[in-house]
Design an enzyme around this catalytic site. Structure first.
Site, mmCIF file in Angstrom:
data_model
loop_
_atom_site.group_PDB
_atom_site.id
_atom_site.type_symbol
_atom_site.label_atom_id
_atom_site.label_comp_id
_atom_site.label_asym_id
_atom_site.label_seq_id
_atom_site.Cartn_x
_atom_site.Cartn_y
_atom_site.Cartn_z
ATOM 1 C CB SER A 148 64.659 58.130 38.170
ATOM 2 O OG SER A 148 63.826 57.438 37.279
ATOM 3 C CB SER A 162 102.144 54.785 18.359
ATOM 4 O OG SER A 162 103.378 55.369 17.976
ATOM 5 C CB THR A 166 82.796 45.172 60.999
ATOM 6 O OG1 THR A 166 81.892 44.599 61.949
ATOM 7 C CG2 THR A 166 83.741 46.130 61.721
ATOM 8 C CG HIS A 167 81.301 41.384 59.118
ATOM 9 N ND1 HIS A 167 81.874 40.282 58.544
ATOM 10 C CD2 HIS A 167 82.050 41.661 60.222
ATOM 11 C CE1 HIS A 167 82.901 39.880 59.292
ATOM 12 N NE2 HIS A 167 83.041 40.705 60.304
ATOM 13 C CG ASN A 226 69.268 57.382 41.167
ATOM 14 O OD1 ASN A 226 68.823 56.804 42.156
ATOM 15 N ND2 ASN A 226 68.646 57.414 39.998
ATOM 16 C CD GLU A 235 75.018 54.267 40.893
ATOM 17 O OE1 GLU A 235 74.428 53.241 41.193
ATOM 18 O OE2 GLU A 235 74.497 55.174 40.201
ATOM 19 C CG ASN A 261 114.181 50.111 20.293
ATOM 20 O OD1 ASN A 261 113.247 50.489 19.583
ATOM 21 N ND2 ASN A 261 114.804 48.967 20.091
ATOM 22 C CD GLN A 289 102.551 51.532 18.729
ATOM 23 O OE1 GLN A 289 103.587 51.667 18.074
ATOM 24 N NE2 GLN A 289 101.392 51.216 18.169
#
Lengths: 484, 484, 484, 484
Positions: free
Chosen positions: C273, C23, C151-152, C281, C286, C106, C318
């Protein structure tokens, strides 16, 4: 709580604990299959000479009667014990006590789940195929119906609605294929593996498998009872299908929102608000989207349950089975609703919004390449500048003047090319110009549609064939046990 | 399907789609709370002069009757519509039609869920505390009962069973705290937020909140209806509790396995095999372990459902609520079973197995440091070698001779130290030597046990207090509406 | 591979396996905290008289130097071994070999993780608060800026953009609170718990805790090393925050899509693009949305890892730590980007789209109730019908004639009421009419905004205070070890 | 940050935001594949006459050089832009600007991922097969080595170690099959789908597909760029494999714990404790177990990311790809470690523990059925009682007297049967008595072993064949571009 297992190794069970751990309620779904498994086992015991034909006949008759009449109201831990108890109650402990020779709940339960699951998978595949058939049918109407293709939730390029429907259909056809591929590993028989080590009785495992309609064995006896990868891969196939359905729901929620208004949902599949009178909410689609989330986490539940479980039967397995049925039921009911919804959708001719109409830009750039001989990147940059100006001045690409184009291109522009550019910015017919395989031009879409019709028919026929083989085997089992 | 919403914006709904999306079955759990919400809303409408006392009285009386008698057999989409429809059926459309003034399902449903959830969280906390109380009580018996402490599933150091039970108890006390902390954000009222924008009627939101026993408001009206983090954090608290219960189950499954045999499960909480007569299977614990996996993925389901949902009420929220109740019920029933199981466990005095008895090694090394003056690392290496030899020759650490130790240490060893080394390898009393706070020596464990008894009593009292405040508020609500 | 643990119990490790399990790479993040833990341990060893001041001084000096200069290029399994090895290399085996007396990896690793985590949680809370502060600041600009509430995903009621920003802010303030609440259980010291059983050396655990800036102990020694609920609840808080960030991203992606066009993203936070020149975009949003999904499943990974792990340290732990840091880093970087993005957003005055302008409907219904005396449900139904007709004939609600309204209402309508209805359908000023607490009218929003400014300042001050206390403790530790 | 996309539609990007969203670091894995995709595209442009041979030659030569020498240190958003920029830098904007004609990042990236993924899947399958080959090889040694079979973590029935190894092997063979099946849907070409709508340039998609070694097309252009089910099903196959590896790890951790001590781990694959000198911890196995948890949640991350994403390319997809490689790498490294670990395991002859030796019970019951003619349920109950008495009095089943058996059976017992009962309780040879297919008797195990050897060889050959076909295609691509 059951009597068959009492008074042996352990004193009686705590009632509440027994109820807590009981699977009887959820075993209903595999009840019939478990009885059939017992019948096939009796046939094998007779064949191996472990029990006589008379005993076999008596057992088989009682089992036959139980197929559809198991007394689930009894308080026992599971359907396996219920069946043995009921058989012993009717035939007495002497004969009933023979039933469990050389078998275990461990091999039985895996066998019964597989028997039910293979049929559910076939039905799920059929339902998917029917949905795709509906999509393909609908797509005929929309061969030349302009539709906005999106990437990044931004209008991207012109498509037809037909092409969109077929795109969805193609992804669902892969779902159907995955569903069917899983069956090859589901439809194998663990029967005869006993608790984990097979048996010292000489039973013919292949005979049992054949009578129950299996294609073969899960051969190694430890593997047969200790592995649940067949559950996991079934749930994985369900998960991917659920994601496809959630995507379709999301699409339709977006396309039908008042801002976008590309499609109109049928009134019967929407609902209004108790307070806002103008609302038309896509309730059903939202519920599908959310239930599909649960289907995906049914897989996660199974994963967390099985992760780091030691090899061997563990009762944790019991909790996997309801996940299967929940996923199957949710997907089947969602598909049922979607099939009817899709056939009643209507497409909005649609006034084109300012930003949206700019999706002609790619074709304008291509035209500059093809007709004007510019490198694509130069054309791309010029059209990008044109878009900026168009947005600022509120005009469309076709309205821009020669001088403007020349400044965007940093080059001169032939007037003939300018004409073609104007033509390329006419959206409504643009998809006719696509030439590559799989693109949205109507001829190519027609070709794909016809190919899908054939593919669906073939797949349905193959599913039918698989079902028939299974029912024939069960009939053969009935014939044999009836002949004792 | 409901009549109150028909014949307005939309033509009637598709029956199957309506059934598919209906939440009525799962609304049963919030039925009473939703009626109470309506009563408080009526009180606020009267107070604001939006409706008269006479109308208020009529509405309040009918609602009072509906509290425990909602006709769930009706085919409507949810409990909100059911209540309005039933009120209108009894009082006529004129008065019934008033009920929904200045409110929405969006604020109502979040209010009702919060009302039920705060009580469930209190009960869950109580149940955890009762379990810890049982662990603490049991731990009294085992103050000096040698127990093997494990790390990496390998025997590590000697503990007492008492210390183990308290370790579990401490982790559960944190679960109880988390459960209670969540209530601070659950017990806030969204009522009056309407669909998302509040209302143009001048309603007193604080008044409604007080009558329903809330501590305050979810103030911003959009936030009030659009946020479900209170569901998510409740499910997260459940998830961590579930992991603790799965850990306890895992421990007991391992400790009671025939190889380890540290504890014996009560017969009533185990079951045998239908085929292997010697089996005593920890069925109940395995089921808890697996059901806890489902509790954890209830959270995941909520996450996947909510991820990337836009702000505002979306019907996807409807699918979150059953996850809450499922987690609550699973945890409560698991705790109920575990409380009784733990009190009937028995500890095996136990023959010490060869590898296991080597857990004295750390104390032997410590002795070499303390009595022999060796640096710890040197002592550690020497004991490591001693262990190797002990395992090869099948003797215990105490049996090794001076010369052997001197070769392991690469140094001379005082015979007095050797004696102490021999003493240190006596396992059964070793835990008495631990001196640090929180360690397993019986005096320290006693101290901790007494502190936990006080802590539990305090926490239960505080929960009781919170409950009483809520019931008093509801009583006040009843008094007010009765006074119209 | 490390030399300190070699030549004892085991022959040497397989190099590949050791690398696989090492580790060290991920321990870098807790390197400094682990050195500090060693320093505090040395102080306690000196205080308890287990080692002398001279040894203490030597050890402390070397450790001090290592704080920021650990040689991570060594091939050892973890940072604990690295430190001991390095100390022994410099001071020789005699003194270096003393360092690990009465401690274990530990307790150390849990201590070090908690030390780093408490600071990360404070910083995360600060960052959230800064983001909310930015939202609150921005909201000043948009007090009277009409915004569509959804809403929705359907237009619902008029809001202001200010109200929307504050709604988001309120949900984030709860995230900050959750983050802070977790610290109470994170900031407790496991040091002195040893491997699981404490120690037979009389170490003062409270002294060590104080020197390291902890508020108290994880008391029970087994609990102290075997519990990771502090990791889980930190990840749970991160998960809920991640969901809030994913929601904001989703909102902005939708609001800025060309169809909706309520807001315009700053060019610098969008991309185009490579093929479609018109594209803008929302790439960054995103990516935040998707990375937030990973944050949520970091919690799931921890759940699956910990589910059914037996009590005691297991190396599986770990693998939990990197999940913490990944979640922290992802959230911090996402917040950093969002803070700057939000301050550069611009709001579109916006042409109102046909379906969208119907969001006046609720207020029209309310007007019919208030001015016309109709029951709400009757008004709701009438407006529903009005909406249908408005959509079919392409007019707005304010354009409908008296006769039409009377037919919708199935009742007569006072012309004065009709005037008010027309006024109610004017969207742009509608939000001024909201009267309830928490609603979007500018005065109420101003009040909330000012309250939030105070709340944020208070929270930041409290976080600052917590940080200061910790740094003072560490300074005290340095002072003590320097004094040997 | 890249120059190719600047100065068109958008002003320049925010540096931090660009860095945040950049995928260049993780694109390294698909760098070479992306260059090859460009080469094939150039070949298709030449074939279609869209560019001339001269341009094609120049582009192809530069690309060829870039295959293994992409300058990743550049600050651009992704590998696609990097390649175009580099080509333009070398060949100038005029020729470089041509490269992106008729293609998009959307189709390219999916193509490149599929190219890399198909090879990774083949390699993963190979690695699984090598592991099974090792298991099969090892199993030869242990044909007659008694092993304890467990169910519910309780000793259940006698097996051989050979049979256990083959059980694991069989489950892994199914993993290999699943891995291969996925390739059929991975190895299809999206190239030519463009951004989503194909192209108005007449490119031959099948030609490109063939040159890149694909079996066919993802035909529908929207489906080709918008679907990531190929990623999901790859991750699902990885998940199920991970669960199998976690199971093996769990088994070995349990079997090698000091209490159970059925197997001994090789020292090189274990580690000791820094404080407890006797410890031999199964570190490597614990890490595999925990890392496999992460593999399973890589799938969940993908699910949460993709759930409810609209159809079309979304940048969220970018975050899926690293999940694939992480799962692949984790599984490959885990398999590498396990292969070597398994070949160095040693089996403990083992002293039989009291509870464990009772696993003879089932065979004793079977003997009472076969030799004594008792119904199985009666025999089962009698042996259950015998077990109780044996445990209480500390004797083995073979030591019980005739009278005892008769009281257990509630029937008389023939002394001859008693003898057989005694024989049946001899564990070490018991597995020879198993007769069913797939059971642990050495002859049956030999038969299965030989069959698996053949199956593995066949599968490896088939994988080799698939690889060869791909490399031949790429060679053909090189040949063609070199010929311009």
């Amino acid at each position: 709580l059951s009597s068959v297992l009492q008074r042996g190794r352990l004193s009686s069970q705590d009632k509440d604990a027994a109820r807590f751990a009981s699977s009887l309620e959820q075993d209903k779904r595999i009840g019939r299959a478990t009885v059939l498994t017992n019948e096939a086992h009796v046939a094998a015991l007779v064949k191996a000479g472990i029990i006589g034909r008379t005993e076999g006949r008596k057992l088989a008759r009682v089992l036959k009667r139980l197929e559809d009449h198991l007394p689930y109201e009894r308080e026992v831990e599971d359907v396996h014990v219920l069946i043995e108890e009921e058989v012993s109650r009717i035939l007495g402990a002497r004969i009933g006590g023979v039933l469990h020779t050389a078998k275990s709940r461990n091999d039985q339960v895996s066998t019964a789940i597989r028997m039910v699951l293979r049929m559910e998978l076939l039905q799920l595949s059929n339902q998917i195929l029917h949905f795709v058939a509906e999509l393909v049918r609908e797509s005929r109407k929309y061969r030349k119906s302009f539709f906005v293709g999106y990437t990044h939730l931004q209008p991207a390029q012109p498509l037809t609605f037909s092409h969109y429907l077929l795109a969805i259909g193609d992804s669902l056809l892969r779902d159907s294929k995955r569903t069917i591929e899983v069956i090859a590993r589901v439809n194998l028989s663990p029967m005869g593996a006993g608790a984990l080590a097979g048996s010292s009785f000489k039973l013919d495992r292949n005979y049992v498998a054949r009578l129950l309609g299996f294609k073969g064995l899960v051969e190694n006896s430890l593997d047969a009872v200790a592995s649940r990868d067949f559950v996991l891969e079934s749930l994985a196939a369900c998960t991917i299908l659920a994601l496809d359905l959630s995507r379709i729901s999301q699409d339709l929620i977006f396309y039908s929102s008042a801002d976008v208004a590309l499609v109109t949902l049928p009134d019967e599949f929407a609902s209004t608000s108790t307070i806002m009178p103008q609302k038309k909410n896509p309730d059903v689609l939202e519920v599908i989207r959310a239930r599909c989330a649960r289907v995906t986490t049914n897989f996660s539940t199974a994963v967390t349950t099985v992760h780091a479980l030691p090899t061997g039967y563990n009762l944790d397995f019991q909790e996997l089975t309801p996940l299967l049925w929940d996923s199957m039921d949710t997907l089947q009911s969602s598909l049922r609703v979607l099939i009817r919804l899709i056939s009643r959708l209507s497409l909005n001719g649609g006034r084109m919004k300012v930003g949206v109409e700019l999706i002609a830009a790619t074709e304008v750039a291509n035209t500059l390449v093809r007709a004007g001989g510019f490198p694509f990147r130069q054309a791309h940059r010029a059209v990008g500048r044109a878009v900026r100006v168009a947005l600022e001045s509120g005009v469309s690409l076709g309205d821009l003047r020669k001088e403007q184009w020349e400044s965007f291109l940093e080059a001169e522009l032939n007037p003939r090319v300018l004409e073609q550019v104007a033509k390329a910015s006419d959206l409504k017919s643009s998809f006719h110009g696509y030439k590559t395989r799989g693109s949205p031009n109507p001829e190519e879409v027609d070709r794909m549609r016809r190919a899908r019709v054939r593919e669906i028919a073939l797949a349905l026929r193959s599913n039918k064939h698989a079902e028939t083989k299974i029912t024939h085997s069960i009939r053969e089992l009935n014939r044999i046990t009836a002949s004792f």
